[in-house]
Design an enzyme around this catalytic site. Structure first.
Site, PDB file in Angstrom:
ATOM      1  N   GLU A   1       8.987  -8.944  -4.418  1.00 51.83           N
ATOM      2  CA  GLU A   1       8.104  -8.937  -4.798  1.00 51.83           C
ATOM      3  C   GLU A   1       7.467 -10.086  -5.286  1.00 51.83           C
ATOM      4  OE1 GLU A   1       9.783  -6.176  -5.061  1.00 51.83           O
ATOM      5  OE2 GLU A   1       8.508  -4.598  -6.201  1.00 51.83           O
TER       6      GLU A   1
ATOM      7  N   LYS B   1       3.229  -6.123 -12.521  1.00 52.79           N
ATOM      8  CA  LYS B   1       3.026  -7.376 -11.877  1.00 52.79           C
ATOM      9  C   LYS B   1       1.984  -7.190 -10.850  1.00 52.79           C
ATOM     10  CE  LYS B   1       6.121 -10.316 -14.162  1.00 52.79           C
ATOM     11  NZ  LYS B   1       7.322 -10.879 -13.757  1.00 52.79           N
TER      12      LYS B   1
HETATM   13 ZN   LIG Z   1      11.405  -5.001  -9.082  1.00 51.39          ZN
END
Ligand SMILES: [Zn+2]
Length: 456
Positions: free
Chosen positions: A83, A260
């Site tokens: 990601e 995040k």
């Molecule tokens: Zn991760």
């Protein structure tokens, strides 16, 4: 738009891109290795009809370096979870788009905004995020149901292949959450989203026994925060709290992907530097997850609902709620797809990370341990050892752009700055939004110390 069809279409597009555009070098050896994959998809719709979906950034990777390997020169990739690689690749793509906009190219997704020297997305353009797996951390704490209950009755064709662990109904929500009385989250009353849940198991809800356990995450709670209780069954984890990336040995100080991504849903995923040139942050309209253990409720909690009460954000920032969907299609190199190797007990995470983005020069970048793959110990610190998406490389692209501007083209916020840290801190509204988010929700977020940001 039928949610599930779209989710499958996005997944298929990303898998095809992975197969055809990414090099074998850097991909796992499927007889013994697995990896994770994530991507950003650009969607362009003209006159009400959606067409033109294309992958503009992609990342693979499973690793994160430990605290002892951090460097003050910005030349190592700290976090190589897919990601995060996909998001950094996307930033590189956006920097290229900005350079096109500044040179007044027509073929570009940015158009002039209302304020001088600010840009905005071309009308009809938006970005979706795909990830082959549920992000690590809070979203991965998923209610686990008895096996016979995990298959949904097939009221529609789409639900036939509903992934095993989809749990979206209220009753299961309560079952999963109620034993953790110490949790900081209230069950999310996301009733406005019912329209999206047509492929879920809602109809079977009344016949569903309660969840008996939760899938676990290796991501540990931040010291000083509410901690996991490690009781058997449902009371193992605390939900809705910040976590650091899982890892053995040398401890990481990188936040989990759930955390995040929650931050991107408030600050946008463009980062601080690009905000000097943008009229508003770039949010992801939707997040699509490949076939794997998944819970809509856990995803919504992790990615936006725990931030929903943040107040005082500067104008243009908001708590954005991406549409969250799951595809029925599995990633070919994911852990669950490689059953044979798994049975033989020799499956390990692939150590390499691949970055790709839609830029004309050197779109690919393969790294291991945070450096370009093949870097020897002696070569660490040389320009050849750096990933094209590490902090200092993205900063140099940005600075070159700034230096190429005429006095009239230069945003006021960008005058008389030297270091990476100064450039970031000068993005005032972005920093203000980040301060509000930290003060109100992410109070224990582990921030990179300024010592590590003073390079130029
Ligand atoms: Zn991760």
């Amino acid at each position: 738009m039928a949610g599930s069809d779209t989710a499958d279409e996005i997944a298929a597009l990303c898998y095809e891109h992975y197969r055809t555009k990414l090099p074998r070098q850097g991909q796992p050896n499927p007889s013994k290795e697995w990896t994770l994959m994530a991507a950003v998809i650009q969607v362009e719709s003209a006159a009400g009809k959606t067409d033109g979906k294309k992958v503009v950034a992609m990342g693979t990777g499973t690793k994160c370096i430990g605290q002892s390997k951090l460097r003050k020169t910005g030349d190592i990739l700290q976090d190589s979870h897919a990601e995060i690689i996909a998001r950094r690749s996307f930033q590189r793509y956006l920097l290229h788009q900005l350079s096109l906009a500044l040179s007044r190219s027509q073929d570009c997704v940015l158009v002039p905004g209302n304020d001088p020297n600010k840009w905005t997305l071309k009308p009809g353009v938006c970005f979706m995020f795909f990830t082959s797996h549920t992000p690590c951390g809070d979203a991965s704490i998923i209610p686990m149901l008895p096996l016979e209950d995990q298959l949904c009755p097939t009221s529609t064709a789409a639900s036939e292949a509903t992934p095993l662990f989809t749990t979206t109904n209220k009753r299961k929500t309560t079952a999963c959450d109620s034993p953790t009385a110490h949790k900081r989250m209230k069950p999310d009353g996301s009733s406005q989203e019912t329209g999206r849940k047509t492929e879920s198991c809602e109809e079977s809800a009344d016949f569903t026994p309660e969840a008996t356990d939760v899938f676990r995450t290796g991501a540990k709670c931040i010291p000083g925060e509410a901690q996991d209780r490690y009781n058997p069954g449902l009371d193992y984890h605390t939900v809705g709290v910040l976590r650091v990336k899982p890892g053995r040995g040398d401890r990481t100080i990188s936040m989990s992907c759930s955390d995040k991504m929650a931050r991107w849903n408030v600050l946008g995923c463009q980062g601080a530097l690009l905000m000097h040139f943008l009229q508003q942050p770039i949010y992801l309209t939707s997040v699509v997850v490949g076939k794997c253990p998944f819970s809509l409720q856990s995803m919504e909690r992790a990615l936006h609902s725990r931030c929903r009460n943040v107040s005082g954000l500067p104008e243009v920032f908001l708590v954005h709620k991406p549409q969250i969907q799951q595809s029925h299609l599995q990633f070919q190199h994911g852990r669950d797809a490689l059953k044979e190797a798994k049975r033989a007990g020799k499956l390990v995470p692939c150590g390499a990370a691949i970055s790709w983005c839609a830029v004309p020069h050197q779109p690919l970048d393969v790294t291991a341990n945070g450096y370009r793959q093949g870097t020897t110990k002696k070569a660490i610190g040389t320009p050849q050892s750096r990933s094209r998406i590490c902090k200092v490389e993205l900063f140099h692209i940005f600075r070159q752009l700034v230096e190429s501007l005429s006095e009239e083209q230069l945003p006021h916020s960008l005058r008389d700055l030297q270091t990476y840290c100064e450039y970031k801190e000068a993005a005032l509204s972005y920093q203000e939004a980040w301060r509000r988010l930290r003060e109100q929700v992410f109070t224990s977020w582990i921030r990179t110390s300024r010592d590590y940001l003073n390079f130029s």
